[in-house]
Design an enzyme around this catalytic site. Sequence first.
Site, PDB file in Angstrom:
ATOM      1  N   HIS A  60     -18.224  65.751 -91.623  1.00 35.53           N
ATOM      2  CA  HIS A  60     -17.917  65.333 -90.250  1.00 35.53           C
ATOM      3  C   HIS A  60     -19.125  64.610 -89.646  1.00 35.53           C
ATOM      4  O   HIS A  60     -20.275  64.932 -89.972  1.00 35.53           O
ATOM      5  CB  HIS A  60     -17.571  66.569 -89.418  1.00 35.53           C
ATOM      6  CG  HIS A  60     -16.914  66.265 -88.125  1.00 35.53           C
ATOM      7  ND1 HIS A  60     -17.618  65.934 -86.986  1.00 35.53           N
ATOM      8  CD2 HIS A  60     -15.604  66.236 -87.773  1.00 35.53           C
ATOM      9  CE1 HIS A  60     -16.781  65.719 -85.998  1.00 35.53           C
ATOM     10  NE2 HIS A  60     -15.546  65.891 -86.440  1.00 35.53           N
ATOM     11  N   ASP A  99      -9.680  67.949 -81.767  1.00 33.25           N
ATOM     12  CA  ASP A  99      -9.006  68.031 -80.476  1.00 33.25           C
ATOM     13  C   ASP A  99      -9.763  67.159 -79.486  1.00 33.25           C
ATOM     14  O   ASP A  99     -10.870  66.700 -79.772  1.00 33.25           O
ATOM     15  CB  ASP A  99      -8.860  69.485 -79.986  1.00 33.25           C
ATOM     16  CG  ASP A  99     -10.171  70.143 -79.634  1.00 33.25           C
ATOM     17  OD1 ASP A  99     -11.225  69.717 -80.175  1.00 33.25           O
ATOM     18  OD2 ASP A  99     -10.169  71.084 -78.823  1.00 33.25           O
ATOM     19  N   TYR A 103     -11.959  65.495 -76.406  1.00 31.44           N
ATOM     20  CA  TYR A 103     -13.170  65.876 -75.679  1.00 31.44           C
ATOM     21  C   TYR A 103     -12.760  66.684 -74.446  1.00 31.44           C
ATOM     22  O   TYR A 103     -11.729  66.411 -73.820  1.00 31.44           O
ATOM     23  CB  TYR A 103     -13.932  64.636 -75.236  1.00 31.44           C
ATOM     24  CG  TYR A 103     -14.471  63.787 -76.369  1.00 31.44           C
ATOM     25  CD1 TYR A 103     -15.366  64.299 -77.297  1.00 31.44           C
ATOM     26  CD2 TYR A 103     -14.102  62.456 -76.491  1.00 31.44           C
ATOM     27  CE1 TYR A 103     -15.881  63.510 -78.320  1.00 31.44           C
ATOM     28  CE2 TYR A 103     -14.613  61.650 -77.512  1.00 31.44           C
ATOM     29  CZ  TYR A 103     -15.497  62.185 -78.426  1.00 31.44           C
ATOM     30  OH  TYR A 103     -15.996  61.409 -79.428  1.00 31.44           O
ATOM     31  N   PHE A 161     -12.165  60.593 -81.098  1.00 32.31           N
ATOM     32  CA  PHE A 161     -13.553  60.127 -81.072  1.00 32.31           C
ATOM     33  C   PHE A 161     -13.837  59.093 -79.986  1.00 32.31           C
ATOM     34  O   PHE A 161     -14.992  58.722 -79.776  1.00 32.31           O
ATOM     35  CB  PHE A 161     -13.990  59.561 -82.438  1.00 32.31           C
ATOM     36  CG  PHE A 161     -14.003  60.574 -83.536  1.00 32.31           C
ATOM     37  CD1 PHE A 161     -14.979  61.553 -83.590  1.00 32.31           C
ATOM     38  CD2 PHE A 161     -13.032  60.577 -84.530  1.00 32.31           C
ATOM     39  CE1 PHE A 161     -14.998  62.512 -84.590  1.00 32.31           C
ATOM     40  CE2 PHE A 161     -13.039  61.529 -85.545  1.00 32.31           C
ATOM     41  CZ  PHE A 161     -14.023  62.498 -85.583  1.00 32.31           C
TER      42      PHE A 161
END
Length: 221
Positions: A185, A63, A65, A76
């Site tokens: 991740h 989701d 920031y 990202f």
Amino acid sequence: MAISGGWAEALKGEFRKPYYKELYQTVLSEYNSRVIYPPSADIFNAFAYTPLENVKAVILGQDPYHEEGQANGLCFSVHRGIRIPPSLVNIYKELHDDLGYEIPSSGDLTHWAEQGVLLLNTVLTVRAHQANSHKGIGWETFTDAAIEVLARQSRPMVFILWGSQARKKREMITNPEHFVIESAHPSPFSAYSGFFGSRPFSRCNAYLQSKGIEPVDWEIR
């Protein structure tokens, strides 16, 4: 909130479904009553910057920031001038180790998106300072539909799945022309558990080139 072009045609059935109408009203209410990121005009930037017909690679995030000025609608990615978040710091470290590029000073990944790298979060909005606060309101159904659209494309494509949430989408990708790269991740909590050293950027480009497709210029300038 609007999507145009090939994406609009491919996803038009979703906009008529009851879940999407409820999602739209929920998101509208949230923007009217709370601080929500990204700005409403940027919600669908992943689709705007990377038209369906141009997609050659997909990176899935979770989701947006949730701090002020960060989210720009691309997973990202942050606006230029914003401090680079920890996960992106690690992505840049792996980019350096993989391809030798200098670690960028900007966290804006628009350059990737404009080349055909779909930077898609599975949830497209979030309340300020509350990670995952819009989980379960309907975005996952919508972005799953987008992933299914991509999975139906017959042309070669690379799916880069980082972390357990993204890797759950692996079962949707069954076309042998689609190459899947999976790893831990890039978060500081998991990057040393298989993300570092996974070489996703060179592996993606090697596959694209093997299919006669122009590789991605991953360097952020």
